[in-house]
Design an enzyme around this catalytic site. Structure first.
Site, mmCIF file in Angstrom:
data_model
loop_
_atom_site.group_PDB
_atom_site.id
_atom_site.type_symbol
_atom_site.label_atom_id
_atom_site.label_comp_id
_atom_site.label_asym_id
_atom_site.label_seq_id
_atom_site.Cartn_x
_atom_site.Cartn_y
_atom_site.Cartn_z
ATOM 1 N N ASP A 1 3.433 2.851 2.702
ATOM 2 C CA ASP A 1 1.936 3.044 1.631
ATOM 3 C C ASP A 1 1.753 4.280 2.610
ATOM 4 O OD1 ASP A 1 -0.719 2.693 0.965
ATOM 5 O OD2 ASP A 1 -1.178 2.129 2.631
ATOM 6 N N SER A 2 1.425 5.254 1.720
ATOM 7 C CA SER A 2 1.020 5.880 2.610
ATOM 8 C C SER A 2 -0.323 5.806 4.568
ATOM 9 C CB SER A 2 -0.782 6.319 1.817
ATOM 10 O OG SER A 2 -1.829 5.845 2.267
ATOM 11 N N TYR B 1 -2.674 10.405 0.678
ATOM 12 C CA TYR B 1 -2.932 10.684 -0.599
ATOM 13 C C TYR B 1 -3.088 10.593 -2.057
ATOM 14 C CZ TYR B 1 2.148 9.075 1.468
ATOM 15 O OH TYR B 1 3.258 9.852 1.682
ATOM 16 N N CYS C 1 1.386 1.492 -2.196
ATOM 17 C CA CYS C 1 0.273 2.130 -2.446
ATOM 18 C C CYS C 1 0.321 3.033 -3.866
ATOM 19 C CB CYS C 1 0.805 3.998 -2.071
ATOM 20 S SG CYS C 1 -0.367 4.584 -1.995
ATOM 21 N N THR D 1 -1.772 5.155 -5.407
ATOM 22 C CA THR D 1 -1.791 6.832 -5.968
ATOM 23 C C THR D 1 0.319 6.629 -5.772
ATOM 24 O OG1 THR D 1 -3.480 6.795 -4.186
ATOM 25 C CG2 THR D 1 -2.299 8.692 -4.604
ATOM 26 N N GLU E 1 -10.496 2.405 7.236
ATOM 27 C CA GLU E 1 -10.095 2.628 8.341
ATOM 28 C C GLU E 1 -10.677 3.411 9.555
ATOM 29 O OE1 GLU E 1 -6.795 5.143 8.115
ATOM 30 O OE2 GLU E 1 -5.444 3.983 6.326
ATOM 31 N N CYS F 1 -6.213 0.429 -5.143
ATOM 32 C CA CYS F 1 -6.382 0.606 -3.873
ATOM 33 C C CYS F 1 -6.029 -0.560 -3.106
ATOM 34 C CB CYS F 1 -7.582 1.897 -3.906
ATOM 35 S SG CYS F 1 -7.524 2.245 -1.812
ATOM 36 N N THR F 2 -4.894 -0.007 -2.151
ATOM 37 C CA THR F 2 -4.159 -0.817 -0.969
ATOM 38 C C THR F 2 -5.654 -1.713 0.003
ATOM 39 O OG1 THR F 2 -3.943 0.998 0.269
ATOM 40 C CG2 THR F 2 -1.727 0.157 -0.870
ATOM 41 N N HIS F 3 -7.131 -0.564 -0.052
ATOM 42 C CA HIS F 3 -7.448 -0.623 1.288
ATOM 43 C C HIS F 3 -9.249 -2.127 0.863
ATOM 44 C CE1 HIS F 3 -5.781 2.519 3.338
ATOM 45 N NE2 HIS F 3 -6.645 2.794 4.433
HETATM 46 N N1 DGL Z 1 -2.536 3.989 -0.541
HETATM 47 C C1 DGL Z 1 -3.597 4.727 -1.081
HETATM 48 C C2 DGL Z 1 -3.776 2.960 -2.327
HETATM 49 O O1 DGL Z 1 -3.684 2.752 -3.080
HETATM 50 C C3 DGL Z 1 -4.496 4.613 -0.180
HETATM 51 C C4 DGL Z 1 -5.035 5.783 0.897
HETATM 52 C C5 DGL Z 1 -4.808 6.738 0.746
HETATM 53 O O2 DGL Z 1 -5.883 7.725 -0.094
HETATM 54 O O3 DGL Z 1 -3.765 7.086 1.005
HETATM 55 O O4 DGL Z 1 -4.127 4.520 -3.260
#
Ligand code: DGL
Length: 284
Positions: free
Chosen positions: A7-8, A39, A70, A72, A155, A187-189
């Site tokens: 993941d980012s 990202y 991730c 993205t 975050e 999105c992961t978050h």
């Molecule tokens: N991990 C990214 C996603 O799932 C979110 C965080 C980022 O923008 O890097 O899209």
């Protein structure tokens, strides 16, 4: 060999958490590119290059299979990795993303075919979910909403705060008005905000539990691909790498993973990350 989860940053730990619950027997390596996160607002070329470096790092560490947790990276880099990098350099390894599993889960869940998707700007503007959902059914109405403020709020640990809920309401308002019956958290978050999102969307909308769905699909994939599954070791070891400060990763990462992280290593490699800092230095 191991299963790599990339993941980012921290968010992919929500996916790893689900893997550890559903498939605890395997060995995992997690890599968070915290030094270069987020990202979500970056260009395709940059996201591809960062993701490629991460994938090569995880292959070097002995991964047979990598999951791009991730959204993205799955949107902007997965296809090129599968079509160019793997055949030329790693023909016996695999890299999978999260978009198709989530799209499949969305179609399986939608009762009236009205699906909403929320994600980073890069994911939503790419229309990747519209394409993948469209391949699965032509009867769907799909509504996307970019929510760029949510990643920093999560975050910062601002989950449950009135300010965060107000922003969430603003983002979700249009989807609610469209009377969607299923919402994909692209999105992961966002799974960290699941309860608040469910409350705002109300009982007529099912908010998919992404990590659970992805772990279910991984189990299925491993069952269908014994040539990969047989190569993955089963000592229940989990190793964590970050490209930024290991101490900070440990503290925040535990919140995402929901359990103690005993040790975190810094991802140092001549092929990874240094290349980018060198070229940046060259430009200055
Ligand atoms: N991990 C990214 C996603 O799932 C979110 C965080 C980022 O923008 O890097 O899209």
């Amino acid at each position: 060999m191991m299963i790599g989860v990339f993941d980012s940053g921290f968010g992919g730990l929500t996916i790893l958490k689900a893997f550890l619950k559903k498939l605890p027997e395997y060995d995992y390596i997690y890599l968070g590119d915290n030094a270069r996160t987020p990202y979500g607002n970056k260009s395709q070329d940059v996201i591809y290059e960062y993701t490629r470096q991460a994938v090569e790092f995880l292959f070097d560490k002995g991964c047979a299979l990598i999951i791009l947790a991730c959204n993205t990276a799955s949107t902007k880099a997965l296809r090129k990795i599968q079509q160019e990098l793997l055949p030329s350099k790693y023909p016996d390894r695999r890299v999978l993303g999260v978009i198709i599993p989530l799209a499949e889960a969305g179609v399986e869940t939608a009762r009236y075919g009205r699906i909403g998707v929320i994600g980073t700007r890069a994911t939503i503007e790419s229309k990747v979910y519209v394409q993948e959902l469209g391949k699965l059914s032509s009867q769907l109405k799909i509504f996307g909403q970019a929510c760029p403020l949510l990643v920093p709020l999560v975050e910062e640990g601002w989950v449950g705060k009135p300010e965060t809920n107000m922003i969430l309401k603003k983002y979700l308002y249009r989807l609610k008005r469209q009377k969607i019956d299923t919402l994909i958290l692209g999105c992961t978050h966002y799974p960290i905000l699941q309860k608040d999102i469910e409350r705002i969307m109300g009982k007529n909308c099912r908010v998919l539990n992404g990590p659970e769905m992805v772990s279910h699909k991984l189990k299925d994939y491993l069952f269908r691909h014994p040539e990969i599954e047989d190569r993955i070791s089963r000592t229940r070891a989990v190793t964590f790498y970050t490209t930024d400060d290991p101490a900070r990763f440990k503290v925040l990462g535990q919140k995402f993973l929901g359990q103690n992280i005993p040790e975190v290593e810094r991802a140092n490699s001549t092929s990874l990350f240094l290349k980018t800092s060198r070229s940046t230095a060259g430009q200055c």
